[in-house]
Motif scaffolding. Structure first.
Motif, PDB file in Angstrom:
ATOM      1  N   ILE A   1       0.785  -1.366  -0.159  1.00  0.00           N
ATOM      2  CA  ILE A   1      -0.048   0.068   0.072  1.00  0.00           C
ATOM      3  C   ILE A   1       0.582   1.132   0.121  1.00  0.00           C
ATOM      4  CG2 ILE A   1      -1.261   1.148   1.196  1.00  0.00           C
ATOM      5  CD1 ILE A   1      -3.373  -1.398   1.854  1.00  0.00           C
ATOM      6  N   VAL A   2       1.166   1.320   0.681  1.00  0.00           N
ATOM      7  CA  VAL A   2       3.242   2.691   0.885  1.00  0.00           C
ATOM      8  C   VAL A   2       3.481   2.673  -0.261  1.00  0.00           C
ATOM      9  CG1 VAL A   2       4.550   3.087   1.955  1.00  0.00           C
ATOM     10  CG2 VAL A   2       3.163   2.395   3.596  1.00  0.00           C
ATOM     11  N   LEU A   3       4.058   1.684  -1.129  1.00  0.00           N
ATOM     12  CA  LEU A   3       4.662   1.425  -2.544  1.00  0.00           C
ATOM     13  C   LEU A   3       3.568   2.521  -3.476  1.00  0.00           C
ATOM     14  CD1 LEU A   3       7.328  -1.257  -2.796  1.00  0.00           C
ATOM     15  CD2 LEU A   3       7.504   0.657  -1.930  1.00  0.00           C
ATOM     16  N   ILE A   4       2.846   1.670  -3.131  1.00  0.00           N
ATOM     17  CA  ILE A   4       1.188   2.595  -4.437  1.00  0.00           C
ATOM     18  C   ILE A   4       0.331   4.008  -4.140  1.00  0.00           C
ATOM     19  CG2 ILE A   4      -1.433   1.920  -5.019  1.00  0.00           C
ATOM     20  CD1 ILE A   4      -0.843  -0.451  -4.541  1.00  0.00           C
ATOM     21  N   TYR A   5       1.181   3.845  -2.395  1.00  0.00           N
ATOM     22  CA  TYR A   5       0.524   5.226  -2.292  1.00  0.00           C
ATOM     23  C   TYR A   5       1.760   5.657  -2.939  1.00  0.00           C
ATOM     24  CZ  TYR A   5       0.587   9.729   1.020  1.00  0.00           C
ATOM     25  OH  TYR A   5       0.772  10.911   1.607  1.00  0.00           O
TER      26      TYR A   5
ATOM     27  N   VAL B   1       4.137   6.004  -5.467  1.00  0.00           N
ATOM     28  CA  VAL B   1       4.202   6.116  -6.617  1.00  0.00           C
ATOM     29  C   VAL B   1       2.989   7.145  -7.183  1.00  0.00           C
ATOM     30  CG1 VAL B   1       3.909   4.953  -9.028  1.00  0.00           C
ATOM     31  CG2 VAL B   1       4.742   3.827  -7.143  1.00  0.00           C
ATOM     32  N   SER B   2       2.040   6.921  -6.476  1.00  0.00           N
ATOM     33  CA  SER B   2       0.920   7.782  -7.326  1.00  0.00           C
ATOM     34  C   SER B   2       0.572   9.193  -6.446  1.00  0.00           C
ATOM     35  CB  SER B   2      -0.834   7.403  -6.973  1.00  0.00           C
ATOM     36  OG  SER B   2      -1.367   6.209  -6.168  1.00  0.00           O
ATOM     37  N   GLY B   3       1.138   9.251  -4.905  1.00  0.00           N
ATOM     38  CA  GLY B   3       1.126  10.059  -4.770  1.00  0.00           C
ATOM     39  C   GLY B   3      -0.488  11.028  -3.339  1.00  0.00           C
ATOM     40  N   SER B   4      -0.899   9.554  -3.370  1.00  0.00           N
ATOM     41  CA  SER B   4      -2.517   9.588  -2.878  1.00  0.00           C
ATOM     42  C   SER B   4      -2.875   8.515  -2.579  1.00  0.00           C
ATOM     43  CB  SER B   4      -3.409  10.691  -3.605  1.00  0.00           C
ATOM     44  OG  SER B   4      -5.449  10.695  -3.512  1.00  0.00           O
ATOM     45  N   ALA B   5      -3.533   8.078  -1.810  1.00  0.00           N
ATOM     46  CA  ALA B   5      -4.375   7.053  -1.208  1.00  0.00           C
ATOM     47  C   ALA B   5      -5.841   6.630  -1.453  1.00  0.00           C
ATOM     48  CB  ALA B   5      -4.398   6.782   0.752  1.00  0.00           C
ATOM     49  N   GLN B   6      -6.187   7.906  -1.749  1.00  0.00           N
ATOM     50  CA  GLN B   6      -7.939   7.818  -3.034  1.00  0.00           C
ATOM     51  C   GLN B   6      -7.329   6.905  -4.274  1.00  0.00           C
ATOM     52  OE1 GLN B   6     -11.175   9.136  -2.138  1.00  0.00           O
ATOM     53  NE2 GLN B   6      -9.944   9.687  -0.590  1.00  0.00           N
ATOM     54  N   LEU B   7      -8.431   6.103  -4.089  1.00  0.00           N
ATOM     55  CA  LEU B   7      -8.553   4.938  -5.588  1.00  0.00           C
ATOM     56  C   LEU B   7      -8.854   5.961  -6.546  1.00  0.00           C
ATOM     57  CD1 LEU B   7     -10.818   2.215  -4.062  1.00  0.00           C
ATOM     58  CD2 LEU B   7      -7.764   2.295  -4.255  1.00  0.00           C
ATOM     59  N   SER B   8      -9.249   6.935  -6.108  1.00  0.00           N
ATOM     60  CA  SER B   8      -8.909   7.606  -8.194  1.00  0.00           C
ATOM     61  C   SER B   8      -9.119   8.305  -8.348  1.00  0.00           C
ATOM     62  CB  SER B   8     -10.256   8.447  -7.820  1.00  0.00           C
ATOM     63  OG  SER B   8     -10.620   9.142  -6.567  1.00  0.00           O
ATOM     64  N   ASP B   9      -7.419   8.424  -7.224  1.00  0.00           N
ATOM     65  CA  ASP B   9      -6.415   9.162  -8.148  1.00  0.00           C
ATOM     66  C   ASP B   9      -5.412   8.007  -8.154  1.00  0.00           C
ATOM     67  OD1 ASP B   9      -7.302  11.814  -7.126  1.00  0.00           O
ATOM     68  OD2 ASP B   9      -7.046  11.493  -4.740  1.00  0.00           O
ATOM     69  N   VAL B  10      -5.362   7.223  -7.370  1.00  0.00           N
ATOM     70  CA  VAL B  10      -4.705   6.067  -7.454  1.00  0.00           C
ATOM     71  C   VAL B  10      -5.044   5.592  -9.409  1.00  0.00           C
ATOM     72  CG1 VAL B  10      -4.094   3.383  -7.474  1.00  0.00           C
ATOM     73  CG2 VAL B  10      -4.517   4.694  -5.084  1.00  0.00           C
ATOM     74  N   ALA B  11      -6.067   5.505  -9.690  1.00  0.00           N
ATOM     75  CA  ALA B  11      -6.145   5.119 -11.071  1.00  0.00           C
ATOM     76  C   ALA B  11      -5.559   6.171 -12.033  1.00  0.00           C
ATOM     77  CB  ALA B  11      -7.590   4.996 -11.151  1.00  0.00           C
ATOM     78  N   ASN B  12      -6.028   7.195 -11.839  1.00  0.00           N
ATOM     79  CA  ASN B  12      -4.951   7.785 -12.963  1.00  0.00           C
ATOM     80  C   ASN B  12      -3.164   7.331 -12.769  1.00  0.00           C
ATOM     81  OD1 ASN B  12      -7.075   9.649 -12.928  1.00  0.00           O
ATOM     82  ND2 ASN B  12      -6.068  10.807 -11.321  1.00  0.00           N
ATOM     83  N   THR B  13      -2.577   6.180 -12.412  1.00  0.00           N
ATOM     84  CA  THR B  13      -1.159   6.268 -11.594  1.00  0.00           C
ATOM     85  C   THR B  13      -1.548   4.812 -12.806  1.00  0.00           C
ATOM     86  OG1 THR B  13      -0.892   7.399  -9.972  1.00  0.00           O
ATOM     87  CG2 THR B  13       0.967   6.606 -11.289  1.00  0.00           C
ATOM     88  N   PHE B  14      -2.080   4.166 -12.201  1.00  0.00           N
ATOM     89  CA  PHE B  14      -2.039   2.453 -12.727  1.00  0.00           C
ATOM     90  C   PHE B  14      -2.648   2.056 -13.094  1.00  0.00           C
ATOM     91  CE2 PHE B  14      -0.215  -0.140  -9.162  1.00  0.00           C
ATOM     92  CZ  PHE B  14      -0.177   0.889  -8.693  1.00  0.00           C
ATOM     93  N   THR B  15      -1.863   2.764 -15.003  1.00  0.00           N
ATOM     94  CA  THR B  15      -2.380   2.910 -16.284  1.00  0.00           C
ATOM     95  C   THR B  15      -1.906   0.767 -17.133  1.00  0.00           C
ATOM     96  OG1 THR B  15      -0.660   4.057 -16.633  1.00  0.00           O
ATOM     97  CG2 THR B  15      -3.248   4.811 -16.985  1.00  0.00           C
ATOM     98  N   GLY B  16      -1.693   1.392 -18.409  1.00  0.00           N
ATOM     99  CA  GLY B  16      -1.131   0.325 -19.138  1.00  0.00           C
ATOM    100  C   GLY B  16       0.240   0.023 -18.535  1.00  0.00           C
ATOM    101  N   ASN B  17       0.400   1.132 -18.320  1.00  0.00           N
ATOM    102  CA  ASN B  17       2.616   1.028 -17.920  1.00  0.00           C
ATOM    103  C   ASN B  17       2.376   0.916 -16.957  1.00  0.00           C
ATOM    104  OD1 ASN B  17       3.899   0.429 -19.900  1.00  0.00           O
ATOM    105  ND2 ASN B  17       3.599   2.299 -21.947  1.00  0.00           N
ATOM    106  N   LEU B  18       3.408  -0.010 -16.559  1.00  0.00           N
ATOM    107  CA  LEU B  18       3.467   0.351 -14.960  1.00  0.00           C
ATOM    108  C   LEU B  18       4.571  -0.433 -14.251  1.00  0.00           C
ATOM    109  CD1 LEU B  18       1.024  -2.766 -13.003  1.00  0.00           C
ATOM    110  CD2 LEU B  18       0.327  -0.005 -13.088  1.00  0.00           C
ATOM    111  N   THR B  19       5.229   1.067 -14.118  1.00  0.00           N
ATOM    112  CA  THR B  19       6.669   1.395 -13.612  1.00  0.00           C
ATOM    113  C   THR B  19       6.962   0.240 -12.526  1.00  0.00           C
ATOM    114  OG1 THR B  19       6.257   2.867 -11.818  1.00  0.00           O
ATOM    115  CG2 THR B  19       6.912   3.359 -13.496  1.00  0.00           C
TER     116      THR B  19
END
Lengths: 478, 178
Positions: free
Chosen positions: A176-180, A182-200
């Motif tokens: 969870i911390v790594l996802i946070y 990478v995406s700079g937010s803990a909200q699922l709607s913001d996470v969705a902007n980072t988790f697209t087809g190309n994952l780092t």
């Protein structure tokens, strides 16, 4: 004013369970022999949670609260109903037994706190909120497993569950911390902007660690090692409840994270889910085949059923996605009634396979219930398990992916694999002669009542399927 | 900045090694407070002074004291045996830990963290409290998390007491024995 009145209505199931949790705990502080009062209050509490969720569902209440971190939608309310309903039967089954331990209020408090954690969990849209509520549902379950001080296995199971569980929680938190990060937010709607087809690589690692943590919580192979020991050691009511309610809530929140937080990364995680599903089904069924202890067998069977539900997760792609969401919802409801019932029969009959010899002659009602649960767990129509599997197969067929076809094939193979051990119990009950070891006289009215009600629900699940699928279609996640 | 980082990292790592390697449980507990102190230094560097203060107060102060009390009350001969189990699996554990560490270090360094800046957390306790109680805009979810955390702590205490009670009995063993 930061917290609106609407938010209090939204939190009604949680507020009710918190209230009853505290009252039940206080009952213990004010007297020695209040086990009956505590059990009555706890049963009333879980019914109240059930009713409040049902009322919210019926009035069409929905919305997003606390800055979008907490959401009430039909999907969340549906799982709150499952959690509260199974808690009601767990309380009934635990009433007499926990009274004998002398710590009934404490035990019932633990059940209610699992209810609180699980019903918060299905509504959370904030990653840290999800972690907190999953811990609120898990920490009391460690104590529930270790609660039976008259049996050594209980302490052993609790200890194994605790140690592996804490490691899994930290793995989950790290993900969870790594996802946070990478995406700079803990909200699922913001996470969705980072988790697209190309994952780092870091995003991928975060996803992997988080899924591993969840896989542990739902006892998916290869993270299932705690399951048989914990369920064998746990008091029967605890095993029945923990194999159903927290698991359903965890599947729900995993579905929410994946669909709301990472829809762009679906090709990645459906592949992971397909892999997990296949291993979990085979491990669960192959190990269940070798068990002589019914409790252990049911523990491995619950691993296998987690695999079936994960198969629906693998089908969350292409044209099958909507059906796959429905499959998860219907399967968890079907699994809740049949699996709880099967565990509770152990309280009536016993945990050794020999206890079931000739049961149909000594205690026909218990034998008939157990026969129904076993047949439902195999997936014989028109019992509850059949509908769950049917939905998964339909979802898989519509997904149009070779990998999902393989998963569905594995599901069919595993259904056949599971026949010997479920029907072994039925064979013992009908064909063997009753011996001195045959059980059936144990248990009390409350346990018997729960078993019969669950058996009726299992049998007539097909009648529920029409209103249920209408509800499921309106769940709003897809 | 780099010197401070090296100092804090060294302090955290050396103390953490001390926790694992020292033979006495009491020494382990004391080393752990050193490790926590290093981590609170990191919070200062990351612009979160309030968090650093809580780290010092709660972890370095309270948690360490509680652990020491726990050791004092439960000191038993089997503590030694627990050490030998760890030593028997030393190399396997070491290899796994080193492998995981190297893998994580590689993945974390491969990521481009350019877009991520150190936070600018509240500097005053009052501002921190407003965040925590959801009064400030955009932080409403913390109200809920704060309340959930308080219930979680209550439940954890109940669970711990239930499990640690010694005697099995028929409803007569209320209260602490021994």
């Amino acid at each position: 004013m930061a917290v609106s009145g609407q938010a209090f209505i939204a939190l009604l199931p949680e507020l009710i369970s918190t209230g009853f949790l505290i009252v039940v705990l206080l009952v213990g502080a004010f007297g020695e022999s209040n086990a009956g009062v505590a059990a009555g209050l706890a049963a009333l509490g879980s019914l109240a949670v059930f009713v409040s969720a049902a009322v919210l569902l019926a009035t069409g209440f929905s919305g997003s609260f606390f800055g979008g971190g907490y959401v009430v939608d039909p999907f969340a309310l549906y799982f709150k109903l499952i959690v509260a309903g199974s808690a009601f039967f767990a309380v009934l089954a635990a009433a007499r037994w926990s009274g004998r331990t002398g710590d009934a209020p404490e035990y019932l408090t633990l059940i209610l706190s699992v209810v609180l954690g699980a019903s918060l969990l299905v509504s959370m849209r904030d990653l840290f909120g999800i972690f907190l509520s999953i811990e609120l549902a898990t920490i009391p379950s460690y104590a529930m497993v270790a609660f039976d001080r008259s049996r050594r296995e209980s302490a052993e199971g609790g200890m194994k569950y605790l140690i592996t569980g804490v490691i899994a929680s930290s793995v989950l938190l790290y993900g969870i911390v790594l996802i946070y990060g990478v995406s700079g937010s803990a909200q699922l709607s913001d996470v969705a902007n980072t988790f697209t087809g190309n994952l780092t690589p870091v995003a991928l690692l975060g996803l992997g660690l988080m899924v591993s943590g969840f896989a542990f919580k739902v006892s998916a192979a290869p993270f299932h090692f705690w399951t048989p020991d914990a369920y064998q050691g746990a008091p029967t009511s605890a095993a029945a409840f923990l194999s159903v309610a927290p698991k359903a809530a965890t599947f729900a929140v995993l579905l929410r994270i994946l669909l709301e937080g990472m829809p762009g990364a679906a090709p990645t995680w459906t592949a992971v889910m397909a892999f997990l599903a296949i291993i979990t089904m085979f491990v669960g069924n192959l190990f269940a085949l070798r068990q002589r202890n019914v409790r252990r067998m049911l523990a491995y069977s619950s691993v296998a059923h987690s695999g079936y539900i994960l198969a629906a997760f693998a089908a969350l792609q292409g044209g099958g996605a909507a059906f796959a969401v429905q499959a998860v919802l219907i399967y968890t409801a079907a699994y809740a009634v049949m699996n709880m019932g099967a565990f509770l029969v152990i309280d009536l009959v016993g945990e050794d396979a020999k206890n079931y010899n000739g049961l149909v002659r000594t205690n026909p009602a218990a034998a008939a219930s157990m026969g129904l649960f076993m047949a439902a767990l195999v997936g014989i129509p028109p019992l509850s398990g059949f509908f769950g599997k049917l939905w998964i197969i339909i979802a898989g067929a519509q997904s149009g992916s070779i990998l999902v076809y393989i998963v569905v094939g594995a599901l069919v193979v595993n259904t056949v694999l599971s026949v010997p051990y479920y029907f072994g119990i039925i064979r013992n009950m009908i064909l063997e002669e009753p011996t001195s070891e045959t059980g059936g006289s144990k248990g009390n009215g409350a346990v018997r009542f729960s078993v019969y009600v669950l058996a009726i629900l299992t049998t007539f699940f097909g009648l529920l399927i029409i209103p249920l699928s209408a509800l499921v279609k309106a769940s709003g996640l897809l | 900045m780099t010197v401070a980082f090296a100092f804090l990292a060294g302090m955290t790592l050396v103390s953490a090694l001390g926790v694992v390697l020292s033979r006495s449980v009491v020494h382990s507990a004391l080393f752990m407070s050193g490790s926590f102190l290093g981590i609170s230094g990191f919070f200062v560097m990351l612009n979160a002074p309030a968090l650093a203060a809580f780290q010092v107060l709660i972890y370095v102060g309270a948690v360490t004291v509680v652990i020491l009390f726990g050791i004092m009350f439960t000191q038993r001969p089997q503590v030694r045996r627990y050490r030998t189990i760890i030593n028997r699996q030393f190399w396997a554990g070491f290899l796994v830990a080193a492998g995981v560490g190297a893998f994580l270090a590689y993945v974390l360094s491969a990521e481009d963290w350019g877009g991520t800046k150190p936070g600018n957390g509240p500097r005053q306790v009052a501002a921190f409290g407003r965040d925590l109680l959801g009064v400030s805009q955009g932080a409403e979810v913390f109200t809920l998390l704060f309340e959930v955390a308080s219930v979680l702590l209550l439940v954890a205490v109940v669970a711990a007491i239930v499990v640690s009670r010694r005697k099995m009995g028929q409803g007569i063993d209320r209260g602490v024995r021994e």
